[in-house]
Design an enzyme around this catalytic site. Structure first.
Site, PDB file in Angstrom:
ATOM      1  CB  SER A  52      41.122  46.480  45.249  1.00 42.61           C
ATOM      2  OG  SER A  52      40.997  45.728  43.754  1.00 42.61           O
TER       3      SER A  52
ATOM      4  CG  HIS B  59      36.976  41.130  31.379  1.00 39.32           C
ATOM      5  ND1 HIS B  59      36.071  40.505  31.974  1.00 39.32           N
ATOM      6  CD2 HIS B  59      37.677  40.142  30.644  1.00 39.32           C
ATOM      7  CE1 HIS B  59      36.014  39.133  31.751  1.00 39.32           C
ATOM      8  NE2 HIS B  59      36.973  39.023  30.906  1.00 39.32           N
TER       9      HIS B  59
ATOM     10  CD  GLU C  65      41.933  43.511  37.323  1.00 38.48           C
ATOM     11  OE1 GLU C  65      41.240  44.232  37.999  1.00 38.48           O
ATOM     12  OE2 GLU C  65      42.222  42.547  37.357  1.00 38.48           O
TER      13      GLU C  65
END
Length: 213
Positions: free
Chosen positions: A12, A108, A173
């Site tokens: 993704s 991360h 993210e």
């Protein structure tokens, strides 16, 4: 800058990078999506969207370094200059990282240097933190270390589970990683010690950070 995105699953974050890089002003070209699993969903998506793909199966190689040498050769054949790790679930050896020193970044799901490794959302909830988030950083031989490029934060809510918290972090993210790649590919950063310094960039907007409630 010819960029490869390495994935192990659906990718993704890779899809977010590709979508942003379609902007003709973008300083990076997503030229390859590669995976250690030839059946990864991310490879299928990339192929359907006209991006070159490569499956380098780690299971057929005798050692981690043998696998990485095959991966390194594949990247060279595609004239790759830069690597983004996006859910690539293989620990890279110092040999590979040193080959790509300063040219490989990772995202991360935690605010490094807190919560290196796995199960970051469950560990954050267990510790009772009020702010959680994600980090894009340069890759060095030590796991989840290296100079931090950008971070985004989300509040931890009373009713959160690892799943709900992880979903909010993942949404950040998808904003943060494209932003960080633009900064790096555009030459707007420099590394001093374990810090990155430089211009924040035109796309460094308030939507990258959700303030605590």
């Amino acid at each position: 800058m010819r960029t490869a995105v390495l994935v192990s699953g659906r990718g993704s974050n890779m899809q977010a990078l590709v979508a942003d890089a379609r902007d003709p002003t973008h300083p990076a070209d997503i030229a390859l999506v590669a995976s250690n699993d030839p059946s990864a969903e991310g490879l299928k998506w990339a192929k359907q969207n006209g991006i070159a793909v490569a499956g380098v199966d780690h299971r057929i190689h005798a050692s981690r370094e043998d696998f990485e040498r095959a991966l390194h050769l594949t990247l060279g054949l595609h004239r790759i200059e830069f690597i983004c790790l996006a859910g690539f679930m293989r620990l890279l050896t110092p040999w590979f990282v040193n080959q790509w020193s300063g040219r490989i970044i990772n995202i991360h799901p935690a605010l490094l240097p807190s919560y290196r490794g796995l199960q970051t959302h469950a560990r954050a909830l267990a510790d009772g933190v009020k702010i959680h988030g994600c980090t894009v950083h340069y890759v060095v031989p030590a796991m989840d270390e290296g100079p931090i490029i950008a971070q985004a934060a989300v509040p931890v809510l009373d009713a959160d589970t690892p799943t709900t918290l992880g979903a909010r972090v993942l949404a950040q993210e998808h904003l943060l990683y494209p932003h960080a790649l633009r900064l790096v590919a555009g030459g707007g950063l420099r590394i001093e010690g374990n810090r990155t310094l430089g211009a924040r960039g035109a796309r460094d907007t308030d939507d990258l950070v959700v303030p605590p409630l």
